[in-house]
Structures are given as C-alpha cells and as structure tokens.
Design a protein around this motif. Structure first.
Motif, PDB file in Angstrom:
ATOM      1  N   ARG A 501       1.010  -1.607  -0.209  1.00 30.48           N
ATOM      2  CA  ARG A 501      -0.350   0.143   0.097  1.00 30.48           C
ATOM      3  C   ARG A 501       0.891   1.097   0.060  1.00 30.48           C
ATOM      4  O   ARG A 501      -0.054   2.280   0.596  1.00 30.48           O
ATOM      5  CB  ARG A 501      -0.842   0.135   1.263  1.00 30.48           C
ATOM      6  CG  ARG A 501      -2.063  -1.342   1.741  1.00 30.48           C
ATOM      7  CD  ARG A 501      -2.607  -1.600   0.089  1.00 30.48           C
ATOM      8  NE  ARG A 501      -3.383  -2.535   1.408  1.00 30.48           N
ATOM      9  CZ  ARG A 501      -4.784  -3.262   0.813  1.00 30.48           C
ATOM     10  NH1 ARG A 501      -5.090  -2.280  -0.750  1.00 30.48           N
ATOM     11  NH2 ARG A 501      -6.082  -4.583   1.499  1.00 30.48           N
ATOM     12  N   ARG A 503       2.467   4.788  -1.276  1.00 23.34           N
ATOM     13  CA  ARG A 503       1.976   6.026  -1.867  1.00 23.34           C
ATOM     14  C   ARG A 503       3.276   5.965  -3.640  1.00 23.34           C
ATOM     15  O   ARG A 503       3.930   6.381  -3.618  1.00 23.34           O
ATOM     16  CB  ARG A 503       1.906   6.745  -1.252  1.00 23.34           C
ATOM     17  CG  ARG A 503       1.237   7.272   0.333  1.00 23.34           C
ATOM     18  CD  ARG A 503       0.032   6.326   0.809  1.00 23.34           C
ATOM     19  NE  ARG A 503      -0.636   6.335   1.465  1.00 23.34           N
ATOM     20  CZ  ARG A 503      -0.863   5.618   2.339  1.00 23.34           C
ATOM     21  NH1 ARG A 503      -0.453   3.502   2.773  1.00 23.34           N
ATOM     22  NH2 ARG A 503      -1.573   5.305   4.077  1.00 23.34           N
ATOM     23  N   THR A 508      -2.772   5.781  -3.120  1.00 28.07           N
ATOM     24  CA  THR A 508      -1.877   4.813  -2.268  1.00 28.07           C
ATOM     25  C   THR A 508      -2.773   4.027  -4.045  1.00 28.07           C
ATOM     26  O   THR A 508      -3.342   3.449  -4.459  1.00 28.07           O
ATOM     27  CB  THR A 508      -3.092   3.878  -1.090  1.00 28.07           C
ATOM     28  OG1 THR A 508      -3.436   5.204  -0.422  1.00 28.07           O
ATOM     29  CG2 THR A 508      -3.008   2.394  -0.804  1.00 28.07           C
ATOM     30  N   THR A 510      -2.733  -0.170  -4.348  1.00 30.09           N
ATOM     31  CA  THR A 510      -2.750  -1.035  -4.230  1.00 30.09           C
ATOM     32  C   THR A 510      -3.287  -1.948  -5.879  1.00 30.09           C
ATOM     33  O   THR A 510      -4.027  -2.234  -6.593  1.00 30.09           O
ATOM     34  CB  THR A 510      -4.535  -1.359  -3.722  1.00 30.09           C
ATOM     35  OG1 THR A 510      -4.712  -0.260  -2.389  1.00 30.09           O
ATOM     36  CG2 THR A 510      -4.945  -2.662  -2.814  1.00 30.09           C
TER      37      THR A 510
END
Length: 634
Positions: A501, A503, A508, A510
């Motif tokens: 996760r 940045r 974020t 994913t």
C-alpha cells in the motif's frame, strides 16, 4: 560455534612474493603475514533468538536457494553501502567514520528493513602502488564492515568499478569513473577520453574509446592487470578473514568479484556469449581459486554475467547469462542488476509502472539461476529520485519489489500462486548518508565541486540522507522500503506476496487486493497491508522468520496461519508457534517467528496490520478460507 580465529600462514606466505602490504603513505613494503593481525573487537553475546539468524554457519546453495546452517531458505534484502566509495572525499570508503557507519547500520535495520548489504570496495585504494596493499585502508574497511555484522546484517563485499577508472578522465571531463588505480591506467596507452554526444554517463561504456580499450586490456590481462587485481583481491579477502572473528566472518555471505562486467571491445568473430565463455567465466574461476586460497572456501562467489544480458531495451540486450558455464552449483550465485532503462530514458516509457511490469524481467533471472543450478540475487536495482523522470520512482520501485517477491503480477497471484517462484534476494542502489551533502572535486578539479545528489555523474538514487540535525531520514515511502519478507524459511517457500500500500504522491498503490472469493480474509485485511507466505516444512527445528516492518507494531499485527491465529503475537519462546522476537544487533527491528515440528507439510501464514482486535469468529473464518485456498492450489 568457536570464537577462535583461524590463521592462514600458508596462504599469507604465498602472498609475500606477489603483493606486499603497507600502512598508507608513505608506502613501504611490509610482509603480509599472520603476525600483522590485530585482535578483532568482541561480539556481544547473542540471545537464543539472535542465534536463529546468525547461526555460525556460512550460507550455502542447496536446491537452487540460499540456505543457512539449519537448512532454512534465506532471503537477503537490503542496500548497497555505498556510492560514497566511488568518491575521493572520504578516501574511497563508504563512510567518513565508524560512527557514521554505525548510524547507517542502525537506520538500515530500523528504517530500511534490511538484513544484508553489498559493501563496496575500491581497487584503487587497496592497491595505490602496484604490488603493495594499503593496510590503513583495509583496516578502515574492516572497522566499517564490522559495524554491519555486529548489527546482525549479512555482508557481501564488492570490488566496484564504473567506466574502469577515474584516472582515465581529466579535470575538465564531463564524466568520471571509479575502480582501477592510476598505475593501471598509466600501464596502457589510452586515447584521450571522449564520449561524443552523450546524455547519460553509461553511454561511455560503448562510446568512449579510452574506457573500451582499458576494459579490453583488463580482460586480456594486458600489462598483467588482471593478475594484479586477483592478487589484490586475495590479499583483501585474507585480511578480512584474519581480522574478523569467527562469528563475524560467519556473517559474510560471499564476494562479488567485479561490478557490471562488459567486454570493452570484442575480438574478431567474438560476441557477447563467446566473450562470457572465453574471458569472463575463466576470470571467475580464477577468482574462485583466490577465494579458496584466502580461506573463503565455504562462501559463494556472487558472479555477474555480461552487463547487458537482461537489458530491457532491445538494442542493448545481448546474449548471455553465463550460458556456457554449465551447472554453477553451490560455489557460485548468479548475481545480476536491473534498471528500467526505458523509464530512465524519459522517452521510451510513457506514464508510470503498473502491476506486473517486471514480472518477465525478473522471471528471466529466476529461470537462468534454475538452469544453472544455483540461487540468484539482484544486487543492484533502483530509479532516480530527482530530475525529469523521478515522478516514476514510486511505481517503478514498487514494481521491482513486487517482482523480487513473486514472478506473478498481483492480478494473477491469488488464482495461480504455485507459479509464484522463489523469493529473490536483492540490494537496492543505494544507502548514502551524505546524499545532497557531498563535497567532491570531480576528477580532482577544485572548480567542479559536486555537492548535490550522489555527487557522481549527476546520479541521485540514495534511499536516505541526513537531515539538518544529523538524523538519518528516508527519501522514499517507508511502506515501500521497510517491507514484510521471509528472511528465513524452515523448508521451501512456495509462494509469497506483499501488498505494501505504498504511495505515489497522495495515491495509495494497491496492486494485489484480496479477492472477493475470500470475504473473511478481505474483511480482516481491510485497507491495511498484508503479506502471505506459503511454504513446505523441512527437517530442521529452527522456525520460519519474517521481517516485521517498524510500522507493524506488535500490538496491531494479526497472524492467521495453520499454526495458529493470533492478534498481537507474544514474545518468542521455543514452545510458542506464532511469536515475535527482536532481530539481532539491538537496532529495535523485529521479526515474526513461526515454529513447526513436522517435515514435508504445507503451511501458510497471513500477516496484516489491517485489523484492530479482530473477533475470534473472523479469525477462524479467515483461517478456514485460507486453508481451503491453499489445499486447492498446492
């Protein structure tokens, strides 16, 4: 384990006739003998949990994986320490002082999650005068290297070179190099260096005639250059063997003989593959013999193929990978680098990296190592953190770590985990405390003092820097760097994934969400991070270990495994199947220990920080889902 230092009188006597050792300028010939050794600093007594990592036995290769003395599969993760070795400002050392090395080692453990470093050495500083090794430099190297070993960090030294030598370049040059000493350059009659129209320093490799000819001379042992290098390498390894205690020496993982080898120029009718066969591989065989003579018989050589064998630009890619070396076996590890040249170019990759971008590239590394019958390590990877392409760094680095963890993109991992492949070892480039604070006169030119970035050919890839208070701070997302990973698997790792996760700005990333077919697992993980390891147990008694990121507090860590379901795992005892213990070295880093008493049994463990005090029924439901999933796919 014994703490007695092994003496090498026979080996060192051989060195007296070919390489004398000196104590720094003025250089005088001093016999290189065992009597010159000094007593190594004592190693703090290890707790039972500490000994699970540094068990006193060397790493070896079994079944194509790195293994420790307890038969566990070992994954090395960390950083290169450091590009400062390329510079003159600190005399070719990675750090200005032992205190700085201690600061770096502690932070590397506590902030960077590393358990290994590739430790750069300089031929130019080991042998400033031909035939004489500088013991002042070797003593300083040993003192700085020891700091990492004492922090529980495995080390593999690397004789580093880029563009052969800085002594090929004049004070007015646009670029610089590192590696060979001045006398080695003086031995050849090389043309004035010129890269022509070059936008990146690496273009010197193929466009700079001086660099090409110097490399060619090295591989053909013109002027005895290669023999001199091998003698220096043997003296260096013998010095380290003599001046490190037995427990410290056990933490040395191996040796990287030569950074990023390339031909320079080919002989008539030669190509990249035959160059590897006829010149590069015989060099590694000679280096391996020098390791044996220096008392490194039980440690593998981390050998790099031709620099371009796995380039991701078709015009650069060359056939190679030590294809004609046969089965490498336990005495060698396949060691390669990977940089996304398309992303670095700024024009060949539009946009950013996405899920699975490097699955094929890193899959080729796994396949080549398997065919060679050995383990693999990606000893350099990274991406610029400033400049026109730095916006790609968060996604490029996430994709590289994803490819180290598994050969599958996240979109395929849950449906085909058995194809995940071994977890690769890797060391990111780089860990340079002095990033942005250098004072390096480029090629000795006081009018070209480099202070920004890494202070070397406009590079800027260090994951860390010192802030104005002198504290080590990360320059990249801690979620990306300090990762969950299986540092020691009691048996064979069958599949692993980690959704960090991390940045990209405010976004974020994913790439591997838990699928809807596992609703309880998805509910447990929520928006948090998770890692999942599947392994088959071996015959040993030591537990499986996973590094726990600093941002995974024990009190908010959830483990769901066939060995048990636990929220806030308890401290380690031999009778506790799921527990937490400090990592060795006293840096505050921790690991999750998973103990089993069987052999040949399939196990799984999900580790997440996504839940707060999850109820027992949710833990049990998640465990049932994972058990059914594992049974269906393995």
């Amino acid at each position: 384990m014994t703490t007695m230092r092994v003496r090498l009188p026979a080996v060192l006597a051989l060195l007296c006739g070919c390489l004398a050792v000196t104590g720094g300028p003025p250089v005088t010939a001093t016999p290189f003998t065992a009597t010159a050794a000094t007593t190594a600093a004592p190693v703090p007594t290890a707790s039972p949990a500490d000994s699970l990592w540094f068990d006193g036995a060397p790493l070896t290769v079994r079944g194509g994986r790195l293994t420790d003395g307890q038969g566990r599969e070992i994954v090395l993760r960390g950083y290169n320490v450091s590009g400062e070795t390329k510079l003159e400002e600190n005399g070719g050392l990675p750090f200005a002082s032992v205190a700085d090395a201690e600061k770096a080692a502690t932070a590397l453990r506590a902030l960077g999650g590393g358990n290994a470093v590739r430790f750069l050495l300089s031929w130019a500083h080991v042998e400033p005068v031909r035939g004489r090794a500088d013991t002042a430099y070797l003593a300083a190297v040993t003192a700085q290297l020891r700091v990492f070993l004492d922090a529980g960090i495995r080390v593999y030294p690397d004789f580093h070179q880029d563009l052969y030598s800085r002594h090929l370049f004049t004070t007015g040059s646009w670029y610089t190099g590192d590696g060979a000493p001045e006398w080695a350059v003086d031995a050849g009659s090389y043309p004035a260096e010129s890269c022509g129209i070059c936008f990146f320093w690496g273009q010197n490799i193929t466009q700079n005639a001086a660099v090409r000819q110097a490399q060619y001379d090295f591989w053909h042992d013109e002027h005895g250059l290669q023999d001199a290098f091998l003698a220096t390498a043997q003296a260096t390894m013998a010095y380290l063997r003599e001046h490190l205690s037995a427990p410290e020496f056990a933490g040395i993982a191996g040796f990287d003989p030569y950074n990023e080898p390339y031909a320079g120029d080919y002989d008539s009718g030669q190509n990249s593959r035959t160059w590897e066969r006829d010149l590069l591989w015989p060099f590694y065989v000679k280096f391996r013999a020098r390791m044996d003579a220096a008392g490194w018989q039980d440690k593998p050589a981390f050998v790099e193929p031709n620099l371009f064998w796995n380039a991701n630009i078709s015009t650069q890619k060359q056939e190679g990978g030590l294809l004609d070396a046969g089965t490498l076996g336990p005495r060698y590890v396949l060691n390669t680098h990977f940089y996304d040249q398309k992303a670095i170019s700024g024009i060949l990759m539009w946009g950013k990296a996405a899920d699975g971008r490097y699955a094929t590239d890193f899959g080729a590394v796994r396949d080549r190592a398997a065919a060679a019958g050995t383990a693999a390590v990606v000893s350099e990877f990274g991406h610029p953190l400033s400049g026109t392409v730095s916006d790609k760094a968060p996604t490029v680095l996430k994709a590289m770590y994803q490819a180290l963890d598994s050969r599958l993109p996240g979109a395929r991992w849950w449906s085909d985990p058995a194809a995940s492949g071994p977890v690769l070892s890797g060391t990111q480039w780089q860990w340079d405390l002095y990033n942005g604070r250098h004072h390096e006169p480029m090629n000795g030119n006081p009018g070209k003092v480099r202070t920004s970035g890494d202070a070397w050919n406009d590079e800027d890839l260090s994951a860390v820097r010192l802030d104005d208070s002198g504290h080590v701070t990360l320059r990249q997302d801690a979620r990306l760097l300090d990762r969950l990973y299986p540092s020691a698997t009691a048996g064979t790792a069958l599949a692993f994934t980690y959704e960090d996760r991390s940045r990209d700005g405010s976004d974020t990333l994913t790439w591997n969400p838990v699928p809807g077919s596992l609703p309880s697992v998805a509910r447990l993980v929520g928006a948090g991070r998770y890692g999942l390891l599947v392994w088959r147990s071996g015959s040993g008694t030591a537990p499986t270990e996973l590094h726990l990121p600093a941002s995974f507090p024990t009190g908010s860590t959830t483990v769901v495994s066939d060995l048990g379901t636990v929220y806030a795992p308890p401290p380690y005892t031999a009778a506790t199947p799921v527990a937490v213990a400090p990592e060795p070295g006293g840096t505050g880093s921790r690991r999750l220990l998973l103990g089993d008493t069987d052999s040949g049994v399939l196990h799984y463990a999900l580790v997440t920080d996504g839940a707060t005090a999850p109820p027992a029924d949710l833990l049990n439901a998640a465990r049932s889902e994972l058990a059914a999933w594992a049974a269906a796919h393995f």
